[in-house]
Design a protein around this motif. Structure first.
Motif, short mmCIF file in Angstrom:
data_model
loop_
_atom_site.label_atom_id
_atom_site.label_comp_id
_atom_site.label_asym_id
_atom_site.label_seq_id
_atom_site.Cartn_x
_atom_site.Cartn_y
_atom_site.Cartn_z
N GLY A 101 1.44 2.50 10.70
CA GLY A 101 2.34 2.88 9.63
C GLY A 101 3.56 1.98 9.54
N GLY A 102 4.12 1.85 8.34
CA GLY A 102 5.32 1.06 8.13
C GLY A 102 5.63 0.90 6.66
N GLN A 103 6.73 0.24 6.37
CA GLN A 103 7.14 -0.01 4.99
C GLN A 103 6.37 -1.21 4.43
N HIS A 104 5.95 -1.10 3.17
CA HIS A 104 5.17 -2.17 2.56
C HIS A 104 5.61 -2.34 1.11
N ASP A 105 5.47 -3.57 0.62
CA ASP A 105 5.66 -3.87 -0.80
C ASP A 105 4.31 -3.89 -1.49
N PHE A 106 4.29 -3.53 -2.76
CA PHE A 106 3.05 -3.49 -3.52
C PHE A 106 3.26 -4.15 -4.87
N ASP A 107 2.22 -4.85 -5.33
CA ASP A 107 2.23 -5.40 -6.69
C ASP A 107 0.80 -5.42 -7.20
N ALA A 108 0.60 -6.07 -8.34
CA ALA A 108 -0.71 -6.03 -9.01
C ALA A 108 -1.81 -6.71 -8.21
N THR A 109 -1.45 -7.50 -7.22
CA THR A 109 -2.46 -8.22 -6.45
C THR A 109 -2.67 -7.63 -5.05
N THR A 110 -2.04 -6.50 -4.76
CA THR A 110 -2.12 -5.90 -3.43
C THR A 110 -3.26 -4.90 -3.33
N LYS A 111 -4.15 -5.10 -2.38
CA LYS A 111 -5.22 -4.12 -2.13
C LYS A 111 -4.63 -2.89 -1.45
N HIS A 112 -5.25 -1.76 -1.70
CA HIS A 112 -4.77 -0.50 -1.14
C HIS A 112 -5.97 0.31 -0.63
N ASP A 113 -5.78 1.04 0.47
CA ASP A 113 -6.82 1.94 0.94
C ASP A 113 -7.18 2.93 -0.16
N MET A 114 -8.48 3.12 -0.40
CA MET A 114 -8.95 4.14 -1.32
C MET A 114 -9.27 5.44 -0.60
N ARG A 115 -9.42 5.35 0.73
CA ARG A 115 -9.80 6.51 1.54
C ARG A 115 -11.01 7.21 0.90
N SER A 116 -10.94 8.51 0.70
CA SER A 116 -12.15 9.23 0.26
C SER A 116 -12.53 8.99 -1.20
N ALA A 117 -11.70 8.28 -1.95
CA ALA A 117 -12.16 7.84 -3.27
C ALA A 117 -13.35 6.90 -3.11
N SER A 118 -13.54 6.36 -1.91
CA SER A 118 -14.72 5.54 -1.61
C SER A 118 -16.01 6.32 -1.85
#
Length: 392
Positions: A101-118
């Motif tokens: 865990g930690g602080q993160h920046d996000f933008d249009a090119t950043t992948k993100h965990d989908m978790r159970s949306a998988s």
């Protein structure tokens, strides 16, 4: 997070109009339009909310709302009439797969965990395998695909079909509602067991199939393994060739458990605007740019409510074939939607009656009310922003 839920209910419509007024004032003072999507050449046609029949002033109030309720939402992506019309990204706490865990920046090119949306993506892949006649039908018995485990399967497994796994109605003894470190929580075993397939198939059958709904990622992992067995490809290769490449999705990952086994039920990582393509594909009944990627018949079967899904996530939902169904009340009108849902607030909402797709990501893993912010945005901002009659 209980406080988040309370804040959402407290603020109500008065806050919506107050924030909308703030957005109007900012616009009159010459602020740049918020939420303007980036042109990345990734297959999306870019448009403005107003051109797509949405109230941009109302949408511009979303960011202030999220800040007010400390929702830790990372992305909001909106597609209307098949065009990408709005996207906003926010820095915040996250727990990316394998990174802590930690602080993160996000933008249009950043992948993100989908978790159970998988899981919803696995449903699409099963449909594609059936369309290609790699699997005869969803009513095939599960054990047919695992002859090498015939000695390990528990009594009763012969009656369980792929459709039972898809609808989470297999009846096997399974519990994911316990604490993560509780040895009776079945989900961690998928990543810790040397042979998770054996673990799932050895679970006793506690109820006749098709009678009881129980949330079950183990069944989804079996489906992912079946795809590999019938296609002769890894799950990643099959997903790339049959789904992601046709959708123009090139920047993605499907993560592995600690035991180095692929994680079909929870391991997918996508850019939010690519995840929105999954939603648009379902909205279009399996069609993308006039190419049928998965049959309309399979989509219809997948999003037909089959069970009442009580006690998982916050809310009262129905469940189809690895897809959720629910409703929002917006401006005193009931609006039905279909959704892929993942732990932490990952959501892909599909709203056929409004020709709308909404994708959100956030970092509220293993916390109550993790989906309240997304549902709040839907009910108080996004759905009320629809101001044309050009719906399906």
């Amino acid at each position: 997070m209980r406080e988040v839920g309370k804040k959402l209910r407290r603020l109500g419509f008065a806050a919506v109009f107050m924030l909308a007024a703030s957005a109007t004032q900012a616009r009159s003072q010459g602020s740049p339009a918020c939420g303007l999507p980036a042109a990345l050449g990734d297959g999306w046609t870019i448009d403005s909310p107003d051109s797509a029949g949405l109230d941009s002033v109302r949408l511009c109030a979303i960011s202030a709302r999220l800040k007010e309720i400390e929702a830790n939402v990372h992305a909001v992506v909106i597609v209307r009439h098949g065009k990408l019309v709005f996207e906003q990204y926010f820095a915040g706490y996250d727990e990316p797969w394998g990174q802590g865990g930690g602080q993160h920046d996000f933008d249009a090119t950043t992948k993100h965990d989908m978790r159970s949306a998988s899981k919803s993506v696995i449903s699409l892949l099963v449909g594609i395998a059936i369309d290609r006649k790699l699997i005869k039908s969803a009513d095939e018995p599960v054990v047919k695909f695992f002859p090498d485990y015939s000695a390990q399967k528990s009594p009763g497994w012969d009656n369980i079909t792929l459709r039972h796994l898809l609808t989470m109605s297999s009846g096997i003894q399974w519990d994911e509602n316990r604490g993560w470190k509780d040895p009776k929580n079945d989900e961690p075993h998928l990543g810790n067991e040397a042979d998770p397939i054996r673990y799932v198939l050895s679970k006793p059958v506690a109820a006749p199939p098709d009678t009881v709904w129980t949330y079950n990622g183990g069944g989804t992992d079996l489906l992912g393994n079946i795809i590999e067995r019938v296609s002769g490809k890894s799950l990643e290769a099959f997903a790339r060739d049959t789904l992601f490449a046709p959708l123009g999705i090139s920047d993605w990952e499907w993560m592995k458990y600690a035991n180095e086994k692929i994680a079909p039920a929870v391991g997918l990582r996508l850019r939010p605007r690519d995840a929105a393509k999954i939603g648009q594909l379902v909205l279009n009944k399996g069609d993308w740019n006039s190419k049928q990627i998965v049959s309309a018949k399979w989509i219809a079967q997948s999003v037909t409510p089959r069970f009442q899904a009580i006690g998982y996530f916050s809310g009262l939902f129905f469940y189809g074939q690895q897809w959720w169904m629910g409703r929002s009340i917006a401006q005193e009108k009931e609006v039905k939607w279909i959704a892929a849902m993942g732990s932490g607030g990952q959501r892909i909402f599909i709203v056929p009656d409004r020709d709308l797709v909404v994708m959100t990501t956030s970092g509220l893993y293993f916390r109550p009310y993790q989906g309240d912010a997304a549902l709040d945005m839907m009910a108080n901002y996004i759905l009320p922003s629809v101001r044309d009659n050009n719906t399906r």
